[in-house]
Design an enzyme around this catalytic site. Structure first.
Site, PDB file in Angstrom:
ATOM      1  N   THR A 145     104.209  26.204  56.215  1.00 61.50           N
ATOM      2  CA  THR A 145     104.538  26.741  57.686  1.00 61.50           C
ATOM      3  C   THR A 145     104.956  28.106  57.253  1.00 61.50           C
ATOM      4  O   THR A 145     105.996  28.373  56.522  1.00 61.50           O
ATOM      5  CB  THR A 145     105.386  25.897  58.402  1.00 61.50           C
ATOM      6  N   SER A 189     114.457  24.497  61.443  1.00 59.06           N
ATOM      7  CA  SER A 189     114.777  22.794  61.878  1.00 59.06           C
ATOM      8  C   SER A 189     114.552  22.147  60.718  1.00 59.06           C
ATOM      9  O   SER A 189     114.350  22.449  59.621  1.00 59.06           O
ATOM     10  CB  SER A 189     113.494  22.465  63.070  1.00 59.06           C
ATOM     11  N   TYR A 191     112.481  19.815  60.223  1.00 55.04           N
ATOM     12  CA  TYR A 191     111.215  19.939  59.867  1.00 55.04           C
ATOM     13  C   TYR A 191     110.726  20.926  58.810  1.00 55.04           C
ATOM     14  O   TYR A 191     110.352  20.997  57.713  1.00 55.04           O
ATOM     15  CB  TYR A 191     110.252  19.782  60.811  1.00 55.04           C
ATOM     16  N   HIS A 192     111.260  22.169  59.308  1.00 51.68           N
ATOM     17  CA  HIS A 192     110.855  23.432  58.383  1.00 51.68           C
ATOM     18  C   HIS A 192     111.847  23.382  57.127  1.00 51.68           C
ATOM     19  O   HIS A 192     111.223  23.865  56.004  1.00 51.68           O
ATOM     20  CB  HIS A 192     111.187  24.863  59.267  1.00 51.68           C
ATOM     21  N   LYS A 195     109.765  21.965  54.449  1.00 51.70           N
ATOM     22  CA  LYS A 195     108.914  22.810  53.885  1.00 51.70           C
ATOM     23  C   LYS A 195     109.346  23.545  52.926  1.00 51.70           C
ATOM     24  O   LYS A 195     108.599  24.253  52.009  1.00 51.70           O
ATOM     25  CB  LYS A 195     107.929  23.523  54.930  1.00 51.70           C
TER      26      LYS A 195
HETATM   27  N1  LIG Z   1      99.907  21.735  63.862  1.00 51.31           N
HETATM   28  C1  LIG Z   1     100.462  22.854  63.646  1.00 51.31           C
HETATM   29  O1  LIG Z   1     100.589  23.750  64.443  1.00 51.31           O
HETATM   30  C2  LIG Z   1     100.968  23.089  62.121  1.00 51.31           C
HETATM   31  C3  LIG Z   1     101.363  24.617  61.813  1.00 51.31           C
HETATM   32  C4  LIG Z   1     101.677  24.941  60.669  1.00 51.31           C
HETATM   33  C5  LIG Z   1     101.735  23.823  59.845  1.00 51.31           C
HETATM   34  N2  LIG Z   1     101.319  22.390  60.040  1.00 51.31           N
HETATM   35  C6  LIG Z   1     101.032  21.707  58.968  1.00 51.31           C
HETATM   36  O2  LIG Z   1     100.055  21.011  58.915  1.00 51.31           O
HETATM   37  C7  LIG Z   1     100.082  19.600  58.280  1.00 51.31           C
HETATM   38  C8  LIG Z   1      99.274  18.800  59.361  1.00 51.31           C
HETATM   39  O3  LIG Z   1      99.756  18.878  60.681  1.00 51.31           O
HETATM   40  P1  LIG Z   1      99.250  18.242  62.009  1.00 51.31           P
HETATM   41  O4  LIG Z   1      99.484  19.280  63.004  1.00 51.31           O
HETATM   42  O5  LIG Z   1      97.832  18.061  61.665  1.00 51.31           O
HETATM   43  O6  LIG Z   1     100.066  16.899  62.076  1.00 51.31           O
HETATM   44  P2  LIG Z   1      99.532  15.401  62.352  1.00 51.31           P
HETATM   45  O7  LIG Z   1     100.903  14.698  62.690  1.00 51.31           O
HETATM   46  O8  LIG Z   1      98.755  15.402  63.395  1.00 51.31           O
HETATM   47  O9  LIG Z   1      98.988  14.987  61.050  1.00 51.31           O
HETATM   48  C9  LIG Z   1      99.660  14.566  59.906  1.00 51.31           C
HETATM   49  C10 LIG Z   1      98.929  13.199  59.446  1.00 51.31           C
HETATM   50  O10 LIG Z   1      99.626  13.014  58.317  1.00 51.31           O
HETATM   51  C11 LIG Z   1      99.863  11.521  58.504  1.00 51.31           C
HETATM   52  N3  LIG Z   1     100.903  11.082  57.569  1.00 51.31           N
HETATM   53  C12 LIG Z   1     102.184  11.390  57.847  1.00 51.31           C
HETATM   54  N4  LIG Z   1     103.198  11.083  56.659  1.00 51.31           N
HETATM   55  C13 LIG Z   1     102.258  10.326  55.953  1.00 51.31           C
HETATM   56  C14 LIG Z   1     102.755   9.322  54.760  1.00 51.31           C
HETATM   57  N5  LIG Z   1     103.917   9.271  54.216  1.00 51.31           N
HETATM   58  N6  LIG Z   1     101.543   9.067  54.223  1.00 51.31           N
HETATM   59  C15 LIG Z   1     100.245   9.182  54.725  1.00 51.31           C
HETATM   60  N7  LIG Z   1     100.022   9.673  55.830  1.00 51.31           N
HETATM   61  C16 LIG Z   1     101.206  10.173  56.460  1.00 51.31           C
HETATM   62  C17 LIG Z   1      99.953  11.285  59.877  1.00 51.31           C
HETATM   63  O11 LIG Z   1      99.618   9.942  60.311  1.00 51.31           O
HETATM   64  C18 LIG Z   1      99.038  12.068  60.623  1.00 51.31           C
HETATM   65  O12 LIG Z   1      97.725  11.689  60.688  1.00 51.31           O
HETATM   66  C19 LIG Z   1     101.655  19.345  58.393  1.00 51.31           C
HETATM   67  O13 LIG Z   1     101.820  19.325  57.088  1.00 51.31           O
HETATM   68  C20 LIG Z   1     102.160  20.348  59.227  1.00 51.31           C
HETATM   69  O14 LIG Z   1     103.598  20.795  58.707  1.00 51.31           O
HETATM   70  C21 LIG Z   1     100.804  22.312  61.083  1.00 51.31           C
END
Ligand SMILES: NC(=O)c1ccc[n+]([C@@H]2O[C@H](COP(=O)([O-])OP(=O)(O)OC[C@H]3O[C@@H](n4cnc5c(N)ncnc54)[C@H](O)[C@@H]3O)[C@@H](O)[C@H]2O)c1
Ligand SMILES: NC(=O)c1ccc[n+]([C@@H]2O[C@H](COP(=O)([O-])OP(=O)(O)OC[C@H]3O[C@@H](n4cnc5c(N)ncnc54)[C@H](O)[C@@H]3O)[C@@H](O)[C@H]2O)c1
Lengths: 407, 407
Positions: A145, A189, A191-192, A195
């Site tokens: 992120t 946070s 969460y951050h 990362k």
């Molecule tokens: N959505 C955003 O705006 C955004 C922005 C920056 C970074 N990201 C990063 O992109 C990645 C995906 O984000 P997203 O928005 O798709 O989130 P999301 O929660 O929709 O998807 C994450 C997926 O990972 C799975 N998961 C979580 N822990 C797991 C584990 N221990 N074993 C197996 N599966 C697991 C969840 O079931 C989910 O399907 C994340 O790492 C997030 O930090 C997202």
């Protein structure tokens, strides 16, 4: 290539899996479906009616002729299953989306803080440890992120992961030396923070074990559909709008569609980096096609295309849609106002053509937010997770019992 | 003050607990006794005959009149127990020694890597989360390591945690700004990596929750006894000499005492920071007496008194004892030679009077290593945990079957 997509049932992972499959790659989705269980925990659900992973996979086979494989596995907890899978499949690449990714959710309670640290740290560490264990040279692409950076110094552009600095030498040496170092972290946070921990894990495994790793410092995603998810209603992507998982711009779009005030936290002076979901899937593809060499340090790309101040975004959406804007308390412990300048040259040089906000916003309001507006649960909109006991939830006065709108 | 000592049954935690109790503080030891179970796992045991924690506590009461309390609890796994304890006791301070601390052990196998990351990260995070949860302003003193620093730049003295740098500004701004940032990490093992993760956790909780935290970047401990552990044989401290837990100088002392060659890894060109165990307990006391204020950033002290090159140490011990020195393969993946200059002004300014190697070495060889020499298991001496598949165990040729000494 053969690509394992960890977290491939999620908001980013699903469209990325379809995009990579559409390009002809052999895609194996690994997910523990925890995100769907969190929907149940929160009593919230995607604005769009997402289908089960089995139905999704079957629909994609019908529509595209490509077979995705799905493996239900907890990356953080089932290490033996993970090693066995990797050793069997020997993937060329692995895309790692499998983390708890909502900042407000990570601050909800001590239990949520602990789950986020435990899940994310062990998921990432297990992946790295398993690749070394199985003796693989799989390229790891991780979704990080922009929030690992401390929003930078006024007058400085945030570089792609590494900062050039001058360090003064001590007696008896003289003068300064130039060095490049990981950009100092300043997470907003829990969460951050995870990362930032991931970054350290990556740097270590790239150094000690010569793993090839790319870390994508991603901005906030907006938008919902990609070319592939639009091909069949059963392929629809998730759209989170609740106070924990909804990201700021998608929340504004939904609020506009259902006649809810656009809730701006504090003064709305926070500047953030954004990227459209179609650009995200392209960036993941580009990153996969441009791996580091064995022995290189971690490759870090800033995966964002525009920065915007939150109150400007709210005003833009209000202008398009006729919605009203309401300032609410900021549940986050953060600077009220910040500037943000970000370098994103790598992706632009590698051919990314950004989808700009000005082009895409109206489509999203019409095609997604209004289309599924009847599925919204208004009670799930306010951000109730607070950063410290001093912060207050982001509930609009116009919606509190005293100021409640008549239905 | 009332002080909770996490990991108070360990090599550092036990003498620190006695020292603090001797000063009249109310000390509560928390430990899950995992270190004693690891002794069993490795089939190795302390050179000194350490007693059960119950016997230790009872002996201290007899000898000093002070009552230590002992709580058996896993800080990484029993969060509820930890919060309950802290909320009940409301300690003024907490000293956190409760981590898996051996670099070779952390590299032994995928399972050992994962245990170290999981145990250390969750232990530290649980402590921070629990203090916020219980609403306490307890001062946290953590034992970190000098190994978080990347052994520095030639010509630069490693500062106490924070590095002054100049950052160049971008167009349209001009010139440079001075900044202070956490010294960039460059850990040499999974164990050291976990201390880098800890640093990030501390920085976050100091910022978001205004926790008061001191992180002691400690050098390698040598020596065994303190004034308190010497008062009764039942209070004796542990002395690790095996290839996983034994630290370099104590291993040389023991090798000298039993007529084993002093095993120097590689060229022995690694320079490391050291501190005597008596100085460690004083430093912990000084840190407790000088807490940061609420809202301050994490206070970081370099807790070391001297630096030495490993081959120089071996030669010094050989000279004193008549032992021979043998170069063995280096099981670690690290630079063959490095310089190390460290700033440790804070503790010196606060009154620490270092025990220098030149004074203490002979006493240790006589009082500890020779005294308990008959307890040694020679098979446990070599370092068999390797950093990557390319590294070889540090076994002396003179001790391999071909070159084996006749008894
Ligand atoms: N959505 C955003 O705006 C955004 C922005 C920056 C970074 N990201 C990063 O992109 C990645 C995906 O984000 P997203 O928005 O798709 O989130 P999301 O929660 O929709 O998807 C994450 C997926 O990972 C799975 N998961 C979580 N822990 C797991 C584990 N221990 N074993 C197996 N599966 C697991 C969840 O079931 C989910 O399907 C994340 O790492 C997030 O930090 C997202
Ligand atoms: N010994 C050194 O030379 C040295 C040098 C630098 C830093 N340190 C740091 O000082 C601290 C103490 O080191 P040590 O040499 O005393 O190690 P040690 O292994 O002898 O002591 C650690 C103690 O913590 C306990 N422990 C571990 N995990 C726990 C958990 N989850 N819950 C409860 N108790 C737990 C163990 O049972 C043990 O008694 C460590 O954090 C180490 O990193 C030590």
């Amino acid at each position: 290539m053969k690509i394992v997509v960890l977290g491939g049932d999620g908001f980013c992972g699903w469209p990325a899996s379809l995009h990579l499959s559409d390009l002809g790659h052999d895609v194996i989705i690994v997910d523990n479906l925890s995100r769907r269980r969190i929907d149940e925990e929160l009593g919230a659900s995607s604005l769009t009616p997402i289908r089960s992973i089995e139905e999704r996979v079957e629909a994609w086979r019908e529509v595209s002729g490509h077979q995705l494989r799905f493996v239900e596995l907890d990356v953080a907890q089932d290490y033996d299953g993970l090693v066995a899978l990797l050793a069997d499949e020997r993937p060329d690449s692995l895309v790692h989306f499998a983390e708890q990714r909502a900042a407000p959710y990570s601050m909800k309670s001590p239990g949520h803080k602990r789950y986020t640290v435990d899940n994310n740290t062990n998921a990432t560490h297990n992946v790295l440890c398993a690749l070394v264990d199985a003796g693989l040279d799989t390229h790891v692409v991780h979704l990080g992120t922009m929030g690992v950076y401390g929003y930078g110094t006024a007058g400085m552009k945030i570089p792609e992961g590494y900062l050039d600095v001058e360090v003064r030498l001590d007696e008896p040496a003289e003068g300064t030396v130039s060095q490049q170092m990981l950009y100092p972290t300043n997470p907003g946070s829990i969460y951050h923070l995870t990362k930032c921990l991931d970054q350290q894990l990556f740097a270590y495994y790239a150094k000690n074990d010569a793993l090839r790793i790319t870390d994508l410092h991603q901005g906030i995603i907006w938008g919902t559909h990609t070319d592939q998810t639009l091909r069949d209603e059963r392929l629809v992507n998730r759209f989170d709008y609740d106070g924990d998982y909804g990201t700021v711009l998608n929340r504004f779009l939904m609020q506009a569609a259902v006649g809810y005030p656009l809730t701006v936290h504090g003064t709305g002076g926070q500047t953030r980096a954004f990227i459209h979901i179609r650009d995200m899937v392209r960036c993941v593809q580009i990153a996969l096609e441009n791996p580091p060499s064995r022995g290189d340090r971690v490759k870090i790309f800033n995966q964002m295309t525009q920065t915007h101040r939150v109150r400007d975004l709210a005003e833009l959406v209000a202008r398009i849609s006729g919605a009203t804007v309401e300032l609410v308390p900021n549940p986050r412990h953060e600077a009220a106002e910040n500037d943000l300048h970000v370098s994103n040259d790598t992706f632009l040089d590698l051919g990314l053509e950004p989808t700009l906000l000005e082009e895409g916003l109206l489509v999203e309001v019409e095609d997604v937010a209004r289309r599924y507006a009847d599925r919204v649960d208004l009670d799930k909109i306010p951000c109730t997770s607070v950063w410290t006991k001093e912060q207050q939830p982001g509930v609009p006065v116009s919606r509190t019992p005293a100021g409640q709108k008549t239905a």
